[in-house]
Each structure stands twice: as C-alpha cells, then as structure tokens.
Design a protein around this motif. Sequence first.
Motif, mmCIF file in Angstrom:
data_model
loop_
_atom_site.group_PDB
_atom_site.id
_atom_site.type_symbol
_atom_site.label_atom_id
_atom_site.label_comp_id
_atom_site.label_asym_id
_atom_site.label_seq_id
_atom_site.Cartn_x
_atom_site.Cartn_y
_atom_site.Cartn_z
ATOM 1 N N CYS A 246 0.877 -0.274 5.767
ATOM 2 C CA CYS A 246 -0.229 -0.587 4.866
ATOM 3 C C CYS A 246 -0.493 -2.092 4.919
ATOM 4 O O CYS A 246 0.394 -2.886 4.612
ATOM 5 C CB CYS A 246 0.095 -0.167 3.437
ATOM 6 S SG CYS A 246 0.515 1.591 3.271
ATOM 7 N N VAL A 247 -1.695 -2.462 5.304
ATOM 8 C CA VAL A 247 -2.048 -3.874 5.438
ATOM 9 C C VAL A 247 -3.004 -4.236 4.311
ATOM 10 O O VAL A 247 -4.145 -3.771 4.264
ATOM 11 C CB VAL A 247 -2.704 -4.155 6.797
ATOM 12 C CG1 VAL A 247 -3.005 -5.647 6.936
ATOM 13 C CG2 VAL A 247 -1.801 -3.680 7.936
ATOM 14 N N LEU A 248 -2.518 -5.065 3.374
ATOM 15 C CA LEU A 248 -3.336 -5.534 2.259
ATOM 16 C C LEU A 248 -4.159 -6.728 2.723
ATOM 17 O O LEU A 248 -3.617 -7.703 3.249
ATOM 18 C CB LEU A 248 -2.438 -5.930 1.078
ATOM 19 C CG LEU A 248 -3.151 -6.450 -0.168
ATOM 20 C CD1 LEU A 248 -4.043 -5.369 -0.772
ATOM 21 C CD2 LEU A 248 -2.146 -6.961 -1.193
ATOM 22 N N GLN A 249 -5.479 -6.668 2.507
ATOM 23 C CA GLN A 249 -6.380 -7.716 2.964
ATOM 24 C C GLN A 249 -7.163 -8.282 1.784
ATOM 25 O O GLN A 249 -7.017 -7.851 0.639
ATOM 26 C CB GLN A 249 -7.328 -7.155 4.032
ATOM 27 C CG GLN A 249 -6.596 -6.523 5.210
ATOM 28 C CD GLN A 249 -7.543 -5.949 6.245
ATOM 29 O OE1 GLN A 249 -8.577 -6.534 6.541
ATOM 30 N NE2 GLN A 249 -7.189 -4.803 6.804
ATOM 31 N N ASP A 250 -7.976 -9.266 2.085
ATOM 32 C CA ASP A 250 -8.779 -9.927 1.051
ATOM 33 C C ASP A 250 -9.676 -8.913 0.338
ATOM 34 O O ASP A 250 -10.077 -7.901 0.898
ATOM 35 C CB ASP A 250 -9.628 -11.025 1.697
ATOM 36 C CG ASP A 250 -10.163 -12.014 0.670
ATOM 37 O OD1 ASP A 250 -9.795 -11.916 -0.514
ATOM 38 O OD2 ASP A 250 -10.942 -12.904 1.060
ATOM 39 N N LYS A 268 7.732 7.303 5.142
ATOM 40 C CA LYS A 268 8.092 5.936 4.810
ATOM 41 C C LYS A 268 6.887 5.035 5.058
ATOM 42 O O LYS A 268 6.085 5.294 5.949
ATOM 43 C CB LYS A 268 9.277 5.469 5.663
ATOM 44 C CG LYS A 268 10.570 6.222 5.398
ATOM 45 C CD LYS A 268 11.689 5.657 6.249
ATOM 46 C CE LYS A 268 13.002 6.383 5.958
ATOM 47 N NZ LYS A 268 14.135 5.828 6.760
ATOM 48 N N GLU A 269 6.814 4.007 4.257
ATOM 49 C CA GLU A 269 5.705 3.080 4.445
ATOM 50 C C GLU A 269 6.187 1.643 4.256
ATOM 51 O O GLU A 269 7.158 1.381 3.545
ATOM 52 C CB GLU A 269 4.554 3.373 3.480
ATOM 53 C CG GLU A 269 4.873 3.129 2.035
ATOM 54 C CD GLU A 269 3.683 3.372 1.112
ATOM 55 O OE1 GLU A 269 2.748 4.086 1.524
ATOM 56 O OE2 GLU A 269 3.699 2.836 -0.013
ATOM 57 N N MET A 270 5.500 0.729 4.916
ATOM 58 C CA MET A 270 5.774 -0.701 4.754
ATOM 59 C C MET A 270 4.469 -1.404 4.420
ATOM 60 O O MET A 270 3.385 -0.896 4.716
ATOM 61 C CB MET A 270 6.389 -1.291 6.025
ATOM 62 C CG MET A 270 5.503 -1.255 7.257
ATOM 63 S SD MET A 270 6.214 -2.134 8.702
ATOM 64 C CE MET A 270 7.650 -1.137 9.047
ATOM 65 N N TRP A 271 4.591 -2.579 3.795
ATOM 66 C CA TRP A 271 3.410 -3.325 3.361
ATOM 67 C C TRP A 271 3.412 -4.709 3.993
ATOM 68 O O TRP A 271 4.418 -5.418 4.007
ATOM 69 C CB TRP A 271 3.383 -3.475 1.839
ATOM 70 C CG TRP A 271 2.961 -2.226 1.140
ATOM 71 C CD1 TRP A 271 3.724 -1.118 0.880
ATOM 72 C CD2 TRP A 271 1.663 -1.939 0.616
ATOM 73 N NE1 TRP A 271 2.994 -0.159 0.238
ATOM 74 C CE2 TRP A 271 1.708 -0.637 0.048
ATOM 75 C CE3 TRP A 271 0.464 -2.636 0.552
ATOM 76 C CZ2 TRP A 271 0.626 -0.043 -0.566
ATOM 77 C CZ3 TRP A 271 -0.629 -2.038 -0.061
ATOM 78 C CH2 TRP A 271 -0.544 -0.755 -0.612
ATOM 79 N N LEU A 272 2.244 -5.075 4.530
ATOM 80 C CA LEU A 272 2.017 -6.413 5.070
ATOM 81 C C LEU A 272 0.803 -7.033 4.390
ATOM 82 O O LEU A 272 -0.135 -6.321 4.005
ATOM 83 C CB LEU A 272 1.770 -6.376 6.581
ATOM 84 C CG LEU A 272 2.807 -5.683 7.467
ATOM 85 C CD1 LEU A 272 2.364 -5.735 8.925
ATOM 86 C CD2 LEU A 272 4.177 -6.313 7.310
ATOM 87 N N GLY A 273 0.837 -8.332 4.242
ATOM 88 C CA GLY A 273 -0.326 -9.059 3.722
ATOM 89 C C GLY A 273 -1.013 -9.811 4.847
ATOM 90 O O GLY A 273 -0.366 -10.561 5.592
ATOM 91 N N TYR A 274 -2.309 -9.612 4.987
ATOM 92 C CA TYR A 274 -3.067 -10.229 6.080
ATOM 93 C C TYR A 274 -3.970 -11.330 5.522
ATOM 94 O O TYR A 274 -4.752 -11.100 4.593
ATOM 95 C CB TYR A 274 -3.923 -9.179 6.787
ATOM 96 C CG TYR A 274 -4.926 -9.754 7.766
ATOM 97 C CD1 TYR A 274 -4.542 -10.166 9.038
ATOM 98 C CD2 TYR A 274 -6.275 -9.895 7.412
ATOM 99 C CE1 TYR A 274 -5.464 -10.688 9.930
ATOM 100 C CE2 TYR A 274 -7.206 -10.420 8.299
ATOM 101 C CZ TYR A 274 -6.781 -10.808 9.551
ATOM 102 O OH TYR A 274 -7.686 -11.330 10.433
ATOM 103 N N TYR A 275 -3.841 -12.532 6.075
ATOM 104 C CA TYR A 275 -4.653 -13.673 5.668
ATOM 105 C C TYR A 275 -5.560 -14.098 6.812
ATOM 106 O O TYR A 275 -5.122 -14.199 7.962
ATOM 107 C CB TYR A 275 -3.765 -14.853 5.281
ATOM 108 C CG TYR A 275 -3.018 -14.672 3.994
ATOM 109 C CD1 TYR A 275 -3.566 -15.097 2.784
ATOM 110 C CD2 TYR A 275 -1.759 -14.089 3.972
ATOM 111 C CE1 TYR A 275 -2.876 -14.934 1.591
ATOM 112 C CE2 TYR A 275 -1.063 -13.923 2.785
ATOM 113 C CZ TYR A 275 -1.623 -14.358 1.600
ATOM 114 O OH TYR A 275 -0.940 -14.190 0.428
ATOM 115 N N LYS A 276 -6.783 -14.418 6.472
ATOM 116 C CA LYS A 276 -7.729 -14.901 7.472
ATOM 117 C C LYS A 276 -7.910 -16.421 7.387
ATOM 118 O O LYS A 276 -8.166 -17.079 8.386
ATOM 119 C CB LYS A 276 -9.088 -14.228 7.292
ATOM 120 C CG LYS A 276 -10.087 -14.542 8.395
ATOM 121 C CD LYS A 276 -11.361 -13.733 8.225
ATOM 122 C CE LYS A 276 -12.340 -14.015 9.358
ATOM 123 N NZ LYS A 276 -13.599 -13.219 9.224
#
Length: 299
Positions: A246-250, A268-276
Amino acid sequence: MEDILSRHRKELRDLQSRVTQKKKQASKKTRKAVNEECERLERELKEKHEQEIREANGEVDEEEVSGELEELTLQVDGEEEKTNGIGTPSQHEDTEQPQPDNAAPTKKRNRQKDRLARRAAEQSALADQAALEAQSLPDLKHLERTRMLASMAAHNLCEIEIRADGHCLYSAVADQLKCLEIPVEEPGYKSTRIAAAGYISSNSDDFVPFLEEPLEEYVHKIKDTAEWGGQLELLALAKTYKVDICVLQDYGRVERIEGGGKEGEEKKEMWLGYYKHGFGLGEHYNSLRKKKDGKKEGG
C-alpha cells in the motif's frame, strides 16, 4: 597601434558631427532615408575599423571600438530628441563652449568597465526579481508534508524515515519485511534489489512491453546500481514476497499493489509513503508502520 586608435577616435568624432548635422537638417519626408544613410555610414566605419584592427594582429580590444561606436549612436539619438521634430534645432539646444586654457583635463572613462557594471546591475535586478517571484510561489514541500502527516494519522501510521540515496524504495520494503517477520539478509536494500531483479528476469513477458531499454540492461541497473525503483519494481517485490504493498501518496490517495498469495491464507500488507516534493533528490519512499497503543510498531 596607438596611432590607429587615435585616428579611429577622430573618425568617430567626425562621423558624429556629420550624422548629427544630417539628422538636424532632415524633414519629416526625408528623415527615414537620412536615418538609413546614417546607419550605413556607422556600419561601414565600424567594419573599416575592425578590419584595420584585425590587420594589426588584434593587439587591442575590438569591444572598446565597438563600445565607442555604440556611445556615438546614443549621443546622436540624444541630439535628435532635442530637436522640435521638424528638422530644426530646439531653442534650448546647448552650444559647444570653449574650454578655458587652464581647465583641468578630464579623466578618460573606461568604457569596458562601464559595460561590465551595467551587465552586473542587470543580472542583479533579474536575481532580485526571481527571488521576489519565488516568495509568491507555494511551498510545495511544506504543503505535501502537512497533507501526508494528516493522512498517516487517519490510517494510524507512523513514519520511519529512509535515507535518500537511490535505494529508498528497496530499503523501505526491507524495513517492512522485517516488521512482517519475513527474513531479509543484510544489507536489506541489496536483498530486495536482487529479489526484484530475479522476478523481472523470470517473468520477462510481463515486463518487457513496459521497458524502454533491453531487459538485460534494465535488470543490471536494478541489481547492481543505485537506480531508483518505481511501479514495476514494487509489483515485482509484491509478487516475490506475496505481500500487498500500500503506497500512501499526497492528498491521501492510496495505491494498492496486489501480491497474490494462496487462497485461504491471511493477506499480509506493507505500507510505504511516497513523496514527490519532500526530498532534495526528487521522488522518495519512506517506511510507514502501524501504531499500537500510541507507540510505533516494533519500537
């Protein structure tokens, strides 16, 4: 060479006098033709001077002569503005006054320094204008960060900052795998890079249509360099480890990349934060962990 320059200056002054006189005597009907003739005379004199300088092996700065001609043109234009517009001199036109014999000699201006000073002033003005415009632009980094923190709170997530070194996606995935108790050899980013490269090589038909370079070169960059990772690498990692990413974005948008897995097994799931905009190198990924009782998971 000094004799040549002295003669050039005298010819420039003579031309100035001729051009000024021609423009003063011009009528409305003849002014255009007179201006064209004056421009031709100035151009021809400039070319003549430059040719003579070249023949003298370039021992003086051609820019100095060009600068004198430029100043001459400005002076001529100034004289024209003093006229009444019908070719007759204005009553307020200054007449040349003789200098007293005991008058102190005036210091010759350094035209090259004057031009450099003007250029420096213009560049400074442009820099000031750019800085003023930048102040009116929104702080994209700050705004993105504020929205990301709000989205993390809404999903009960806390952030683990990953070093911005080109390996951020792979390091963030390695951190998430440890939280999921999935074995990863150190260094973590190296293990996830090898895993992504191996999956893409083994399933090339699924990836080649999206590549802009040969598969071998692309896989080499993933495995052996600090090339950034993106959508294709996330898909390969999700499939390799059978984990949803799961990629959390703006603006709170969440992109979920399905990892597959066997039917009946708990996903199972993992979370990443994506910054631009948040990091100097450009796009960036951080690891996001679930909070438990107000604390970071695993910390």
